[in-house]
Write a protein that holds these residues in place. Sequence first.
Motif, PDB file in Angstrom:
ATOM      1  N   ALA A 100       0.748  -1.244  -0.036  1.00 31.53           N
ATOM      2  CA  ALA A 100       0.001  -0.142   0.014  1.00 31.53           C
ATOM      3  C   ALA A 100       0.802   1.477   0.061  1.00 31.53           C
ATOM      4  N   ALA A 101       1.801   1.399   0.920  1.00 30.09           N
ATOM      5  CA  ALA A 101       2.936   2.392   0.936  1.00 30.09           C
ATOM      6  C   ALA A 101       3.634   2.472  -0.716  1.00 30.09           C
ATOM      7  N   CYS A 102       3.984   1.261  -1.266  1.00 22.52           N
ATOM      8  CA  CYS A 102       4.609   1.920  -2.539  1.00 22.52           C
ATOM      9  C   CYS A 102       3.556   2.259  -3.697  1.00 22.52           C
ATOM     10  N   TRP A 103       2.308   1.604  -3.426  1.00 23.00           N
ATOM     11  CA  TRP A 103       0.944   2.207  -4.170  1.00 23.00           C
ATOM     12  C   TRP A 103       0.959   3.720  -4.349  1.00 23.00           C
ATOM     13  N   HIS A 104       0.679   4.124  -2.784  1.00 26.06           N
ATOM     14  CA  HIS A 104       0.863   5.566  -2.653  1.00 26.06           C
ATOM     15  C   HIS A 104       1.864   6.194  -3.325  1.00 26.06           C
ATOM     16  N   TYR A 105       2.871   5.837  -3.197  1.00 29.70           N
ATOM     17  CA  TYR A 105       3.987   6.775  -3.585  1.00 29.70           C
ATOM     18  C   TYR A 105       4.429   6.653  -5.012  1.00 29.70           C
ATOM     19  N   ALA A 106       3.808   5.785  -5.583  1.00 27.97           N
ATOM     20  CA  ALA A 106       4.253   5.449  -6.970  1.00 27.97           C
ATOM     21  C   ALA A 106       3.291   6.060  -7.596  1.00 27.97           C
ATOM     22  N   GLY A 107       2.298   6.882  -7.154  1.00 29.12           N
ATOM     23  CA  GLY A 107       1.366   7.531  -7.772  1.00 29.12           C
ATOM     24  C   GLY A 107       0.058   7.063  -8.166  1.00 29.12           C
ATOM     25  N   ARG A 108      -0.205   5.953  -7.763  1.00 26.48           N
ATOM     26  CA  ARG A 108      -1.516   5.264  -7.997  1.00 26.48           C
ATOM     27  C   ARG A 108      -2.053   5.095  -9.441  1.00 26.48           C
ATOM     28  N   GLY A 109      -0.838   5.096 -10.280  1.00 26.28           N
ATOM     29  CA  GLY A 109      -1.213   4.637 -11.743  1.00 26.28           C
ATOM     30  C   GLY A 109      -0.851   3.441 -11.839  1.00 26.28           C
ATOM     31  N   PRO A 110      -0.423   2.972 -13.345  1.00 25.64           N
ATOM     32  CA  PRO A 110      -0.120   1.609 -13.612  1.00 25.64           C
ATOM     33  C   PRO A 110       1.028   1.101 -13.094  1.00 25.64           C
ATOM     34  N   LEU A 111       2.280   1.929 -13.093  1.00 28.77           N
ATOM     35  CA  LEU A 111       3.334   1.593 -12.383  1.00 28.77           C
ATOM     36  C   LEU A 111       2.971   0.943 -10.895  1.00 28.77           C
ATOM     37  N   ALA A 112       2.181   1.882 -10.320  1.00 28.58           N
ATOM     38  CA  ALA A 112       1.753   1.519  -8.620  1.00 28.58           C
ATOM     39  C   ALA A 112       1.145   0.237  -8.831  1.00 28.58           C
ATOM     40  N   TRP A 113       0.287  -0.089  -9.614  1.00 28.75           N
ATOM     41  CA  TRP A 113      -0.409  -1.555  -9.764  1.00 28.75           C
ATOM     42  C   TRP A 113       0.507  -2.650  -9.986  1.00 28.75           C
ATOM     43  N   ILE A 114       1.566  -2.464 -11.069  1.00 29.99           N
ATOM     44  CA  ILE A 114       2.839  -3.462 -11.026  1.00 29.99           C
ATOM     45  C   ILE A 114       3.488  -3.406  -9.773  1.00 29.99           C
ATOM     46  N   LEU A 115       3.964  -2.694  -9.216  1.00 30.56           N
ATOM     47  CA  LEU A 115       4.696  -2.444  -7.860  1.00 30.56           C
ATOM     48  C   LEU A 115       3.991  -3.311  -6.769  1.00 30.56           C
ATOM     49  N   SER A 116       2.652  -2.865  -6.444  1.00 30.61           N
ATOM     50  CA  SER A 116       1.982  -3.382  -5.621  1.00 30.61           C
ATOM     51  C   SER A 116       1.564  -4.790  -5.751  1.00 30.61           C
ATOM     52  N   LEU A 117       1.296  -4.924  -6.756  1.00 30.25           N
ATOM     53  CA  LEU A 117       1.070  -6.578  -7.276  1.00 30.25           C
ATOM     54  C   LEU A 117       2.184  -7.610  -6.961  1.00 30.25           C
ATOM     55  N   ALA A 118       3.283  -6.989  -7.366  1.00 30.46           N
ATOM     56  CA  ALA A 118       4.524  -8.061  -7.072  1.00 30.46           C
ATOM     57  C   ALA A 118       4.691  -7.971  -5.648  1.00 30.46           C
ATOM     58  N   ILE A 119       4.596  -6.920  -4.802  1.00 34.61           N
ATOM     59  CA  ILE A 119       5.108  -6.888  -3.480  1.00 34.61           C
ATOM     60  C   ILE A 119       4.238  -7.660  -2.551  1.00 34.61           C
ATOM     61  N   VAL A 120       2.760  -7.855  -3.290  1.00 31.67           N
ATOM     62  CA  VAL A 120       1.886  -8.972  -2.514  1.00 31.67           C
ATOM     63  C   VAL A 120       2.200 -10.189  -3.042  1.00 31.67           C
TER      64      VAL A 120
END
Lengths: 397, 182
Positions: free
Chosen positions: A351-371
Amino acid sequence: MISSLESAPIDVLHWFLGLLGSFGVPAWILAIISALIIIGTIIGVFLSLFALTSVMERKILARVQNRYGPNRAGPFGLFQPIADGIKMITKEDLVPRTADWIVHFLAPVVMMVPALLVLAIIPYGRDMVPAELDAGILYFFAVGAGTEVAVFMAGWGSNNKYSVLGAMRAIAQMISYELPLVISAIVTAMISGSLSPSAIVSAQGGFAFGFVPQWFALTPWGFTAGLIFYICALAESNRSPFDLPEGESELVAGHLTEYSGFKYATFFMAEYVGMFAICGMFVTLFLGGWQAPLPFLDIIPSWCWFLGKVCFVAFTMIWVRATLPRLRIDHLLAFAWKFLLPMSFAAFLSAACWHYAGRGPLAWILSLAIVGIPYLLLGNAFTNRFSVSRRTYLFSE
Amino acid sequence: MVTDFLKTCCADPMKLIGEWFVILPALVLLLAAAAAVVMRNLIHAALLLTLSFIALGIVFIALGAEFVGFVQLLVYVGAVAMVIVFSILLTKPDQLTKSRNLLSGFAPAAGVAVAFTALAALLGFIFSSPLAKKPMPAPASAPVAAIGEALMGDYVIALIVLGILLTAALVGAAVIAMEDKP
């Protein structure tokens, strides 16, 4: 018409208070009366929901298990709660001679208090929060902690080995599952920047692309945290498959063994009201609270949406109960500490990465990977331990 | 006397009710704590101690320190009381009811006297100190957001050090509880 339905409960309250005020009732009495009316309404709604659920649960379980379920009292067995209530009230109230009678007597009362208190901070609809608290979520968990004391009192006060064993199991389970529960709830508070439930609901407002609701359950971290919250909610309200504290086949009925009559009914009631409260919290935190799932469905009043969602979540809990077998106590605790807790930390980071990555497509990839990666690793580690070997039968074949 | 009381009641009843919301839990807190010390039955003592924790939380909330009150409930009722109760559950049952009185004769009375003398002396020092002569500060409202910002801003190092300390304690507990491999 539509807007009047939306605020109908509040309008009725204001009309009634205005009527009283026109008779010259002082303002401070009006404040107390309005508080009492709100409390009475909430308790009334939840107790009738409890009555309805107690019969619906038996009906649904019966449907899953291919039998009829209660069908004698009234049409479709709908008057079953009344019959149950009369039975419970008229039953003899047994107290074991060696029981610690004060503690035994107080336990059901102490159990009921937190179950009712937590209902105060749930947003039931637009502008319909009984107690608007800055730290509403903290209040929910702080007051909920009282349940553990009640379970202990019930187990110890009964002076019965099954009761004490059941209470110890229940407390161990509640403490273990409280950690992932709180952490997964904190994730939503972190993203919406507030501990107040109504702020969290409004943070989930709006629609992406005009029709996809922006509920937290529809993001990678929110889905994970929501699932963890749901599993822990099952465990906290002692429902199957986490109902071992009351495992009939091994512990008679756990801490409820020595209770009969209305004291037992009080426990039962507190458990169901607590279940509804935690369902309400789940809906508030992850399923958008009182918000409609599609923009054009806004015409249905917000409190109807809330009630509908809570009933749906309660239905899935009954469904789970009918489907899954009970866990063993060591598996249960290991699942909480070794799987749910690390996964809730992963959801937190995601969730922290999702917020700071701008809640866009990059955020989706990043947070999906972290989970996703911790899920795969932990899941593998868990399932590899239980390798299934071919079963050989000694006396058959 | 009574009319005066009623007058103040009707003039600002909410304030009166608000005061009683502090006084009543405070009374419960003192009585429960005293009873927890006196009780012979360990379980009753533990439950009364829990009651005093709850009353303390309510006092905090009634005084306007919502956050502290909730944390008090969450930590003391949810965790500390449960630890106490668990440790009682794990001891032998015959030790529970027959806890021997270690002191006899004048010893308990002397102990109480010493405690109260120390308390009186300390209270005297506290009230004669320059701090007590300062005017009462205006009641500060502490919204949760402000507390959070203070914790993550000015006091972040203290917070992290506490976190590390607690983690170390947790790891230590796990090491103690771990089974030795043969």
